[in-house]
Scaffold this motif. Structure first.
Motif, PDB file in Angstrom:
ATOM      1  N   MET A   1       0.817  -1.177   0.000  1.00 17.09           N
ATOM      2  CA  MET A   1       0.000   0.000   0.000  1.00 17.09           C
ATOM      3  C   MET A   1       0.871   1.255   0.000  1.00 17.09           C
ATOM      4  SD  MET A   1      -2.875  -1.527  -0.098  1.00 17.09           S
ATOM      5  CE  MET A   1      -3.705  -0.021  -0.396  1.00 17.09           C
ATOM      6  N   ARG A   2       2.008   1.155   0.619  1.00 16.98           N
ATOM      7  CA  ARG A   2       2.857   2.339   0.785  1.00 16.98           C
ATOM      8  C   ARG A   2       3.242   2.976  -0.537  1.00 16.98           C
ATOM      9  NH1 ARG A   2       8.406   1.562   3.909  1.00 16.98           N
ATOM     10  NH2 ARG A   2       8.624   0.078   2.236  1.00 16.98           N
ATOM     11  N   THR A   9      -9.003  -1.365   3.914  1.00 15.62           N
ATOM     12  CA  THR A   9      -9.716  -1.359   5.181  1.00 15.62           C
ATOM     13  C   THR A   9      -9.472  -2.690   5.875  1.00 15.62           C
ATOM     14  OG1 THR A   9     -11.428   0.041   4.241  1.00 15.62           O
ATOM     15  CG2 THR A   9     -11.973  -1.123   6.253  1.00 15.62           C
ATOM     16  N   VAL A  10      -8.848  -2.624   7.033  1.00 16.79           N
ATOM     17  CA  VAL A  10      -8.582  -3.820   7.838  1.00 16.79           C
ATOM     18  C   VAL A  10      -8.811  -3.456   9.306  1.00 16.79           C
ATOM     19  CG1 VAL A  10      -6.904  -4.822   6.243  1.00 16.79           C
ATOM     20  CG2 VAL A  10      -6.120  -3.332   8.046  1.00 16.79           C
ATOM     21  N   PRO A  11      -9.031  -4.444  10.158  1.00 18.83           N
ATOM     22  CA  PRO A  11      -9.176  -4.146  11.581  1.00 18.83           C
ATOM     23  C   PRO A  11      -7.909  -3.477  12.125  1.00 18.83           C
ATOM     24  CG  PRO A  11      -9.873  -6.390  11.129  1.00 18.83           C
ATOM     25  CD  PRO A  11      -9.232  -5.866   9.877  1.00 18.83           C
ATOM     26  N   ALA A  19       1.822  -0.979  10.656  1.00 22.61           N
ATOM     27  CA  ALA A  19       1.795   0.441  10.268  1.00 22.61           C
ATOM     28  C   ALA A  19       3.122   1.136  10.528  1.00 22.61           C
ATOM     29  CB  ALA A  19       0.659   1.155  10.987  1.00 22.61           C
ATOM     30  N   ALA A  20       3.664   0.968  11.703  1.00 25.55           N
ATOM     31  CA  ALA A  20       4.925   1.647  12.033  1.00 25.55           C
ATOM     32  C   ALA A  20       6.071   1.118  11.164  1.00 25.55           C
ATOM     33  CB  ALA A  20       5.245   1.470  13.507  1.00 25.55           C
ATOM     34  N   ASP A  21       6.131  -0.181  10.988  1.00 22.63           N
ATOM     35  CA  ASP A  21       7.208  -0.779  10.191  1.00 22.63           C
ATOM     36  C   ASP A  21       7.156  -0.346   8.731  1.00 22.63           C
ATOM     37  OD1 ASP A  21       8.034  -2.117  12.455  1.00 22.63           O
ATOM     38  OD2 ASP A  21       7.037  -3.991  11.910  1.00 22.63           O
ATOM     39  N   LEU A  22       5.964  -0.167   8.213  1.00 25.63           N
ATOM     40  CA  LEU A  22       5.808   0.156   6.790  1.00 25.63           C
ATOM     41  C   LEU A  22       5.576   1.640   6.524  1.00 25.63           C
ATOM     42  CD1 LEU A  22       3.544  -2.862   5.798  1.00 25.63           C
ATOM     43  CD2 LEU A  22       6.006  -2.603   5.446  1.00 25.63           C
ATOM     44  N   GLY A  23       5.512   2.443   7.571  1.00 22.37           N
ATOM     45  CA  GLY A  23       5.292   3.860   7.382  1.00 22.37           C
ATOM     46  C   GLY A  23       3.891   4.188   6.908  1.00 22.37           C
ATOM     47  N   LEU A  24       2.904   3.456   7.398  1.00 21.35           N
ATOM     48  CA  LEU A  24       1.519   3.669   6.988  1.00 21.35           C
ATOM     49  C   LEU A  24       0.789   4.535   8.003  1.00 21.35           C
ATOM     50  CD1 LEU A  24       0.631   0.018   5.932  1.00 21.35           C
ATOM     51  CD2 LEU A  24       1.365   1.907   4.459  1.00 21.35           C
ATOM     52  N   ALA A  25      -0.200   5.271   7.556  1.00 17.01           N
ATOM     53  CA  ALA A  25      -1.048   6.065   8.434  1.00 17.01           C
ATOM     54  C   ALA A  25      -2.337   5.301   8.703  1.00 17.01           C
ATOM     55  CB  ALA A  25      -1.359   7.403   7.785  1.00 17.01           C
ATOM     56  N   LEU A  26      -2.752   5.269   9.958  1.00 11.03           N
ATOM     57  CA  LEU A  26      -4.015   4.638  10.331  1.00 11.03           C
ATOM     58  C   LEU A  26      -5.038   5.741  10.554  1.00 11.03           C
ATOM     59  CD1 LEU A  26      -2.827   1.929  12.880  1.00 11.03           C
ATOM     60  CD2 LEU A  26      -3.187   1.720  10.424  1.00 11.03           C
ATOM     61  N   LEU A  27      -6.121   5.684   9.812  1.00  9.52           N
ATOM     62  CA  LEU A  27      -7.175   6.693   9.898  1.00  9.52           C
ATOM     63  C   LEU A  27      -8.503   6.020  10.181  1.00  9.52           C
ATOM     64  CD1 LEU A  27      -6.197   8.693   6.685  1.00  9.52           C
ATOM     65  CD2 LEU A  27      -5.595   9.250   9.046  1.00  9.52           C
TER      66      LEU A  27
END
Length: 66
Positions: A1-2, A9-11, A19-27
């Motif tokens: 996704m990055r 959309t996932v739980p 998220a932290a490892d891949l640099g993703l934002a959780l919204l």
């Protein structure tokens, strides 16, 4: 996704560790969703299997709302 412009959309419990490892934002989702049904199934030969019951009962308690 990055490296894409896609959204997934996932739980949150599934996404947070990655998220932290891949640099993703959780919204949060911009809409309310109804609870998803949870279905547990097993072969009937495991209905009375003690080891299976000891695994199944706490799993059911953790997944199924009171």
């Amino acid at each position: 996704m990055r490296r894409t412009d896609l959204v997934v959309t996932v739980p949150e419990s599934t996404a947070r560790p990655a998220a932290a490892d891949l640099g993703l934002a959780l919204l949060p989702l911009p809409v309310e969703l109804p609870p998803a049904p949870v279905h547990l199934s097993w072969h009937q030969r495991y209905d009375t299997d003690r080891a299976h019951v000891r695994l199944r009962d706490p799993t059911r308690a953790a997944l199924v709302s009171p």
